[in-house]
Every structure is written in C-alpha cells, then in structure tokens.
Write an enzyme that holds these catalytic residues in place. Structure first.
Site, PDB file in Angstrom:
ATOM      1  CG  HIS A  13      12.093 -32.676  -0.370  1.00  0.00           C
ATOM      2  ND1 HIS A  13      11.898 -32.250  -1.882  1.00  0.00           N
ATOM      3  CD2 HIS A  13      13.284 -33.328  -0.230  1.00  0.00           C
ATOM      4  CE1 HIS A  13      12.498 -32.994  -2.614  1.00  0.00           C
ATOM      5  NE2 HIS A  13      13.388 -33.894  -1.666  1.00  0.00           N
ATOM      6  CG  HIS A  31      14.849 -36.995  -2.378  1.00  0.00           C
ATOM      7  ND1 HIS A  31      15.263 -35.911  -2.405  1.00  0.00           N
ATOM      8  CD2 HIS A  31      15.425 -37.878  -2.117  1.00  0.00           C
ATOM      9  CE1 HIS A  31      16.374 -35.995  -2.135  1.00  0.00           C
ATOM     10  NE2 HIS A  31      16.758 -37.332  -1.749  1.00  0.00           N
ATOM     11  CB  CYS A  42       9.192 -33.303  -4.104  1.00  0.00           C
ATOM     12  SG  CYS A  42       8.448 -32.151  -3.109  1.00  0.00           S
TER      13      CYS A  42
END
Length: 236
Positions: free
Chosen positions: A31, A43, A144
């Site tokens: 991530h 994010h 992401c």
C-alpha cells in the site's frame, strides 16, 4: 536510518514529500502514500464499507473512519501501516541494473519532482469533494501506487499492477496451450482455431479476459446442451 536493500526506514528518517509504502497480506501487495509531514500520510483507497454489526471507532489520533474509506484519505502513519510495522521509502531515479534486480512496486527509473510538488498534488486531490478526484479505483490501472507516483511525477503508473497483469497473462498462456491441445485432440482443428483466436484476442486487453471467461462458459454450455444459469464470472 534507511536499509538501501529493502528500502526500510524508521519514522525519524521520514521527510515531507516522501513516497512511502508498506506490505500487506504476507507481502502479496503493498500500500502506497505520500508523507506530508506532521505524522500524516495522504493515500488512495478503494471504497470500503464496514459491516454494520462490526464497526470500528475512528482513530483517536487522526480521526480516520475505517468504516467508510473512499478515494483519497489523510491519516496518521499508524493507520497507514495498519498494523504492519515495516515502513519503506519508494525509490526514484533507480538505475537499470537495480531496477531489474528489485521487487515490483519498490521503485522506478523515473525522476521525481521536488517534494513540495508531491505534497501540493496530494493535498489537491485530498481536498476535492469526497476525496474522489483521482477517479474510480481500479486494481490494475488506477490504484494507490499509481496515485503516489502521480503525485511525485505527474505520471500515473503502478509497477506491481503491471507485474500482476504479466503474471496473469503468463498463467493464461500456459493454460491456453494445455486447453488448445486438448480441444484439438478431442474436437478437431476447426474448434481449436476458433478457440485460439478468441483467447489470443483477449490476451491483448486485461478487461477482455473477463469476457473470455464468460464466452467460454457459454460455449461449454452450448456444446453440452445446457443453459447457463447466471453462473458468476470471478473478477480478475
């Protein structure tokens, strides 16, 4: 302190504008986000609604509501890590030799813009209505990592997603060869050629793989004289 082999860094080494990432699900994916300073990370997330019977309280530090995550969010570093302790810094300007030897989703040969531009772009998307200014989340094309790389370079790309596509296509090709051989032996050259054309066409576009699965299900049902009863096509 930074581990140049694994890109690991401690929190004291964080700098505003850093593109950071953390592995999840036993290193199956990472991530990514942009650290903007003050223990805050911006994010990009897919839409996620929590089960109404198992709702989590908002974070006391950053007030992130995990019951409703959509688009671009701002959180503390702890919420970004989500229980995974190893924090890593994404590398820019990586030379070709190191890039080939590195794991996907850890760096790029591209050159990043100055940190202030990454912070500005991240904040701009966060401040857009409902945090959805970066578009709809797509695992392969708009995720992401693509968001973080865009904030750093104004070019959206995800190497881990591209690697997943390549692995998927490689797996499909192996299965294709087995299937085509079996069809040729049992159903003849004409059926083989038709199926080969269908599969090869789908391999040029990841979205077409979903259609391919659906078409193969229909063809199988037609050949067996059965009706397709709305059997689910698994997402790829």
């Amino acid at each position: 302190m930074e581990d140049i082999v694994n890109n690991k860094i401690d929190r004291e080494s964080l700098k505003p504008g850093d593109h950071i990432y953390a592995y999840r699900l036993a290193h199956t994916y990472s991530h990514h986000g942009i650290y903007i300073g003050g223990d805050r990370v911006i994010h990009y997330n897919r839409t996620r609604e929590a089960n109404k019977w198992n709702r989590a309280k908002p974070c006391r530090n950053c007030e992130l509501d995990r019951n409703h995550l959509r688009g671009v969010v701002k959180s503390c570093v702890d919420c970004f890590l989500q229980g995974h302790h190893a924090l890593r810094r994404f590398q820019y300007g990586v030379n070709v030799v190191r890039y080939l030897a590195s794991w996907h989703g850890t760096g790029t040969t591209g050159i990043s813009d100055p940190p202030k531009h990454a912070i500005r772009r991240a904040n701009d998307y966060f401040n857009k209505k409902d945090g959805d200014g970066f578009g709809d989340y797509d695992l392969f094309e708009n995720n992401c990592e693509a968001f973080a790389v865009f904030c750093k370079t104004e070019k959206a790309v995800s190497s881990q997603a591209w690697a997943a596509v390549l692995l998927l296509k490689a797996g499909v090709k192996i299965g294709r060869d087995r299937l085509l051989h079996d069809v040729k032996v049992h159903h003849g050259q004409e059926k083989h050629d038709k199926l080969k054309q269908m599969i090869d066409s789908a391999l040029t576009d990841i979205s077409s793989l979903r259609e391919l699965i659906a078409n193969l299900q229909k063809d199988q049902a037609a050949d067996s004289g059965e009706e397709v009863m709305g059997s689910p096509v698994h997402e790829i």
